[in-house]
Design a protein around this motif. Structure first.
Motif, PDB file in Angstrom:
ATOM      1  N   PHE A  38       0.932  -1.420  -0.142  1.00  0.00           N
ATOM      2  CA  PHE A  38      -0.028   0.073  -0.150  1.00  0.00           C
ATOM      3  C   PHE A  38       0.731   1.375  -0.082  1.00  0.00           C
ATOM      4  O   PHE A  38       0.372   2.317   0.287  1.00  0.00           O
ATOM      5  N   GLU A  39       2.159   1.053  -0.280  1.00  0.00           N
ATOM      6  CA  GLU A  39       2.898   2.229  -0.363  1.00  0.00           C
ATOM      7  C   GLU A  39       2.698   3.307  -1.663  1.00  0.00           C
ATOM      8  O   GLU A  39       2.571   4.527  -1.474  1.00  0.00           O
ATOM      9  N   TYR A  40       1.766   2.864  -2.262  1.00  0.00           N
ATOM     10  CA  TYR A  40       1.191   3.994  -3.388  1.00  0.00           C
ATOM     11  C   TYR A  40       0.352   4.731  -2.974  1.00  0.00           C
ATOM     12  O   TYR A  40       0.094   5.827  -3.245  1.00  0.00           O
ATOM     13  N   LEU A  41      -0.299   4.506  -1.706  1.00  0.00           N
ATOM     14  CA  LEU A  41      -1.252   5.576  -0.973  1.00  0.00           C
ATOM     15  C   LEU A  41      -0.656   6.673  -0.215  1.00  0.00           C
ATOM     16  O   LEU A  41      -0.946   7.675  -0.098  1.00  0.00           O
ATOM     17  N   SER A  42       0.745   6.458  -0.121  1.00  0.00           N
ATOM     18  CA  SER A  42       1.687   7.437   0.700  1.00  0.00           C
ATOM     19  C   SER A  42       2.034   8.495  -0.188  1.00  0.00           C
ATOM     20  O   SER A  42       2.804   9.300   0.243  1.00  0.00           O
ATOM     21  N   THR A  43       1.733   8.192  -1.455  1.00  0.00           N
ATOM     22  CA  THR A  43       2.305   9.199  -2.484  1.00  0.00           C
ATOM     23  C   THR A  43       1.491  10.509  -2.715  1.00  0.00           C
ATOM     24  O   THR A  43       1.647  11.275  -3.559  1.00  0.00           O
ATOM     25  N   LEU A  44       0.019  10.152  -2.519  1.00  0.00           N
ATOM     26  CA  LEU A  44      -0.767  11.139  -2.709  1.00  0.00           C
ATOM     27  C   LEU A  44      -0.281  12.608  -2.125  1.00  0.00           C
ATOM     28  O   LEU A  44      -0.219  12.710  -0.963  1.00  0.00           O
ATOM     29  N   ASP A  45      -0.740  13.401  -3.105  1.00  0.00           N
ATOM     30  CA  ASP A  45      -0.254  14.949  -2.619  1.00  0.00           C
ATOM     31  C   ASP A  45      -1.232  15.730  -2.561  1.00  0.00           C
ATOM     32  O   ASP A  45      -1.223  17.009  -2.392  1.00  0.00           O
ATOM     33  N   GLY A  46      -2.615  15.341  -2.643  1.00  0.00           N
ATOM     34  CA  GLY A  46      -3.740  16.157  -2.558  1.00  0.00           C
ATOM     35  C   GLY A  46      -4.301  16.501  -4.087  1.00  0.00           C
ATOM     36  O   GLY A  46      -5.328  16.880  -3.967  1.00  0.00           O
ATOM     37  N   THR A  47      -3.566  16.619  -5.151  1.00  0.00           N
ATOM     38  CA  THR A  47      -3.738  16.813  -6.305  1.00  0.00           C
ATOM     39  C   THR A  47      -4.735  15.761  -6.855  1.00  0.00           C
ATOM     40  O   THR A  47      -5.697  16.171  -7.610  1.00  0.00           O
ATOM     41  N   LYS A  48      -4.599  14.597  -6.610  1.00  0.00           N
ATOM     42  CA  LYS A  48      -5.088  13.640  -7.333  1.00  0.00           C
ATOM     43  C   LYS A  48      -5.609  12.462  -5.870  1.00  0.00           C
ATOM     44  O   LYS A  48      -5.127  12.677  -4.828  1.00  0.00           O
ATOM     45  N   GLN A  49      -6.602  11.720  -6.264  1.00  0.00           N
ATOM     46  CA  GLN A  49      -6.971  10.732  -5.368  1.00  0.00           C
ATOM     47  C   GLN A  49      -6.969   9.192  -5.917  1.00  0.00           C
ATOM     48  O   GLN A  49      -6.894   9.173  -6.881  1.00  0.00           O
ATOM     49  N   ALA A  50      -6.980   8.379  -4.728  1.00  0.00           N
ATOM     50  CA  ALA A  50      -6.980   7.015  -4.994  1.00  0.00           C
ATOM     51  C   ALA A  50      -8.376   6.403  -4.836  1.00  0.00           C
ATOM     52  O   ALA A  50      -9.278   6.680  -3.774  1.00  0.00           O
ATOM     53  N   MET A  51      -8.885   5.719  -5.811  1.00  0.00           N
ATOM     54  CA  MET A  51     -10.518   5.175  -5.912  1.00  0.00           C
ATOM     55  C   MET A  51     -10.402   3.958  -6.407  1.00  0.00           C
ATOM     56  O   MET A  51      -9.925   3.502  -7.610  1.00  0.00           O
ATOM     57  N   SER A  52     -11.341   3.187  -5.933  1.00  0.00           N
ATOM     58  CA  SER A  52     -11.543   1.563  -6.255  1.00  0.00           C
ATOM     59  C   SER A  52     -12.863   1.609  -6.881  1.00  0.00           C
ATOM     60  O   SER A  52     -13.847   2.224  -6.633  1.00  0.00           O
ATOM     61  N   VAL A  53     -12.729   0.908  -8.025  1.00  0.00           N
ATOM     62  CA  VAL A  53     -13.861   0.525  -8.950  1.00  0.00           C
ATOM     63  C   VAL A  53     -14.052  -0.927  -8.954  1.00  0.00           C
ATOM     64  O   VAL A  53     -12.994  -1.793  -9.244  1.00  0.00           O
ATOM     65  N   THR A  54     -15.371  -1.414  -8.934  1.00  0.00           N
ATOM     66  CA  THR A  54     -15.678  -2.643  -8.810  1.00  0.00           C
ATOM     67  C   THR A  54     -15.452  -3.367  -9.991  1.00  0.00           C
ATOM     68  O   THR A  54     -16.113  -2.821 -11.280  1.00  0.00           O
ATOM     69  N   ILE A  55     -14.965  -4.680 -10.051  1.00  0.00           N
ATOM     70  CA  ILE A  55     -14.857  -5.483 -11.452  1.00  0.00           C
ATOM     71  C   ILE A  55     -15.977  -6.506 -11.177  1.00  0.00           C
ATOM     72  O   ILE A  55     -16.028  -7.313 -10.414  1.00  0.00           O
TER      73      ILE A  55
END
Length: 266
Positions: free
Chosen positions: A110-127
């Motif tokens: 989950f290190e990819y979540l620590s790179t968020l800087d406020g300009t973009k967001q992480a969002m999950s989409v159901t398959i």
């Protein structure tokens, strides 16, 4: 009689030129080509298997001599540049080591979540189906196009321009395990084969709002656009960012297909 002599003279000249040309090829170009093909260089390759996230030690590397023709441009040749780094992917015995497969810092789930800087967001989409998630073949780092299907009362299918090029942060199974770490936790064979149920993508707030609407009123399909070099992947994202900026400013947004035509993405 005169024309016959002229014809013979021309044939003699052409024959002489052919002989000269053949000599140039045989004694000039051919040796140069053979020299380039047989040129040797020392490189470092993997001596024994290395797992993703593992720190690479010198004893798992070996230096060999190979032909220098057609080697990858981003190949690391020096053992000192590899030892002590972390593997970004599983490396098998005999693999070459590329710069894109190494990291100076240890990997963390989950290190990819620590790179968020406020300009973009992480969002999950159901398959919602096997096919919708590219039959389980999606991976973190992929660039995908998100397609809406069965959307709304009219059950429409279309490709939102805001979701033409989207970056995949993670592919996650129903157990909550990301695909990239499925083999690191000692799972059973059945668990390792568990299919992804969501994909987590990096999006602008505008894209997140649209995705939430698509999730609630239809289905989302992911189509793979690009997988590979990070710099090339960023070109797709730059084009999408430019389009989003146009949408947010309520101006005529640039045509995405035109932006990438001929490899001219910024």
């Amino acid at each position: 009689m005169l024309s016959m002599k002229k014809l013979l003279k021309n044939r003699t000249l052409i024959g002489a030129l052919c002989i000269v040309l053949s000599l140039v090829i045989c004694f000039g170009l051919t040796p140069l080509f053979n020299s380039a093909m047989t040129a040797q260089t020392e490189i470092t390759r993997v001596k024994s298997d290395i797992k993703k996230g593992e720190i690479i030690s010198s004893d798992k590397l070996e230096t060999i001599t190979v032909g220098s023709h057609n080697l990858p441009a981003n190949l690391i040749t020096e053992k000192e540049e590899i030892a002590g780094k972390y593997a970004l992917a599983d490396l098998q015995k005999g693999d070459y080591v590329l710069y894109t497969k190494l990291s100076d810092t240890a990997l963390a789930e989950f290190e990819y979540l620590s790179t968020l800087d406020g300009t973009k967001q992480a969002m999950s989409v159901t398959i919602k189906s096997f096919a919708a998630g590219l039959s389980g073949k999606l991976e973190a780092g992929d660039i995908v196009t998100l397609i809406a299907s069965d959307y709304g009362d009219r059950r429409e299918t279309y490709i939102p321009s805001e979701l033409k090029y989207v970056y995949v942060l993670a592919v996650t199974a129903g157990s909550g395990n990301d695909k990239e770490y499925a083999n690191d936790s000692g799972n059973s064979e059945d668990e390792e084969r568990e299919l992804p149920s969501t994909i987590t993508v990096l999006v602008h707030p505008t894209q997140a709002e649209l995705l939430a609407d698509l999730e609630a009123k239809g289905r989302v399909h992911a189509a793979l656009v690009y997988r590979g070099d990070k710099a090339q992947a960023q070109k797709f994202l730059n084009v999408q960012d430019k389009h989003i900026q146009g949408v947010q400013q309520d101006i005529s947004a640039p045509a995405i297909s035109d932006e990438l035509q001929g490899g001219n993405a910024e």
